[in-house]
Design an enzyme around this catalytic site. Structure first.
Site, PDB file in Angstrom:
ATOM      1  CB  CYS A 134      -0.931  -0.013   1.208  1.00  0.00           C
ATOM      2  SG  CYS A 134      -2.000   1.419   1.247  1.00  0.00           S
ATOM      3  CB  CYS A 137      -0.945   2.679   3.933  1.00  0.00           C
ATOM      4  SG  CYS A 137      -2.293   1.879   3.125  1.00  0.00           S
ATOM      5  CG  ASP A 138       2.877   1.309   4.499  1.00  0.00           C
ATOM      6  OD1 ASP A 138       2.264   1.809   5.470  1.00  0.00           O
ATOM      7  OD2 ASP A 138       2.824   0.106   4.220  1.00  0.00           O
TER       8      ASP A 138
END
Ligand code: NAP
Length: 312
Positions: A134, A137-138
């Site tokens: 992701c 997200c990261d």
């Protein structure tokens, strides 16, 4: 035990749209959202192609709106994972959460798909320690660092481009020399000075202890191995439909699943068992868009409602 009109399994755009339609039809649906609700849009940032949001909307905000809309009309939502089902008896379908049994006259299956992995032992060992699927997200954790995205589809292009906001360098590693991704997204990647494309490359191993330090690659054209130093590896090699719970307590499959892993459907929404309907990415290997998932969600609820009237 009280029997529901409709149980919906899954809480992405497909399941929640089905819930909105079923709830507005006064069918008081019960929706199993899973422990992690909202599906793939929960790990997406800006969504610019969902109609009705001219300025775009954040994925989690869109999903929260759908939850509120489904609840407003009387959907009961449980944040639990369904572990088994039994579709053996028509109009008396069973859905299990562990040992707890729920029954319904009809079921809508909308559990979507999860990211595909290479299944290397090193990938599992370093998951969350530099290996992720992701970027949205990261990505911010990789400010000023060097990362690689694995894959040659639209997701890989999108993630590589997104990661250049943070990373100092992004390698795009693909196993062939042709991309599955759309031309426009490939062009964007090729035009980005921070991205270097590595073709004909198979990831043999993800290196590092206790966190990612690189990957070992095999050039499949000339059969040579090399090591690339990295801080992070982003997997973008497609998705696997989530169907593992569609077995009874004895482990027997309850719906017909295609060799590709997607649920077999007729006309996109009818499962192999009458009274069971399927919506979204768990049956769609082609479009896989939030809006098409929502569309099939609406279709399943409308057809389930009709089926309940005809069969009551
Ligand atoms: P995808 O189109 O299935 O592409 C998967 C990529 O991963 C392919 O390049 C494939 O290589 C590679 N791959 C698969 N298994 C692999 C393995 N074991 N090792 C190495 N590489 C492997 O998946 P996706 O990119 O997630 O896209 C899914 C759908 O969503 C598509 O329809 C796409 O258009 C859509 N999407 C759209 C957008 C957008 O429009 N903004 C963004 C993201 C996704 P091969 O090509 O060699 O098979």
């Amino acid at each position: 035990m009280d029997k529901r009109n409709i149980i919906i399994i899954g809480s992405g755009p497909a399941g929640l749209t089905a819930a909105i339609y079923a709830a507005r039809a006064s069918l008081a649906p019960l929706l199993f959202a899973g422990v992690e609700f909202g599906g793939q849009l929960m790990t997406t940032t800006e969504i610019e192609n969902f109609p009705g949001f001219p300025e775009g909307i954040q994925g989690p905000d869109l999903m929260m709106n759908m939850v509120k809309q489904a609840e407003r009309f009387g959907t009961e939502i449980r944040f639990e994972n369904v572990t088994a089902v039994d579709f053996g008896e028509m109009q008396n379908f069973k859905v299990y959460v562990g040992d707890t049994e729920y029954t319904a006259k009809s079921v809508i299956v909308a559990t979507g798909a999860r990211p595909r992995l290479l299944d290397l032992p090193s990938e599992h060992r370093l998951w969350g320690k530099g290996v992720t699927s992701c970027a949205t997200c990261d990505g911010p954790f990789y400010r000023g660092k060097v990362v690689a995205v694995i894959g040659g589809g639209d997701s890989a292009m999108e993630e590589a481009t997104f990661l250049t906001r943070f990373a100092s360098k992004v390698y795009l590693i693909h196993r062939r020399d042709e991309f599955r991704a759309s031309k426009i997204m490939v062009q964007k990647v090729k035009a980005n000075a921070k991205i270097e494309i590595i073709l004909h490359a198979e990831v043999l191993e993800i290196l590092g202890e206790p966190k990612v330090s690189g990957v070992k690659l095999l050039n499949k054209q000339i059969q040579t191995e090399s090591t690339l130093n990295l801080d992070g590896v982003f997997m973008a090699i497609g998705h696997i439909p989530v169907t593992n719970y569609l077995v009874n307590k004895a482990g027997q499959p309850q719906l017909e699943i295609l060799p590709s892993g997607y649920i077999h459907t007729r006309d996109q929404i009818y499962a192999s068992v009458e009274g069971v309907f399927v919506a979204g990415d768990v049956q769609d290997s082609h479009f896989r868009q939030a809006i098409t998932a929502a569309g099939t969600g609406a279709m399943t609820a409308l057809e389930a409602e009709k089926w309940l009237v005809e069969n009551s």
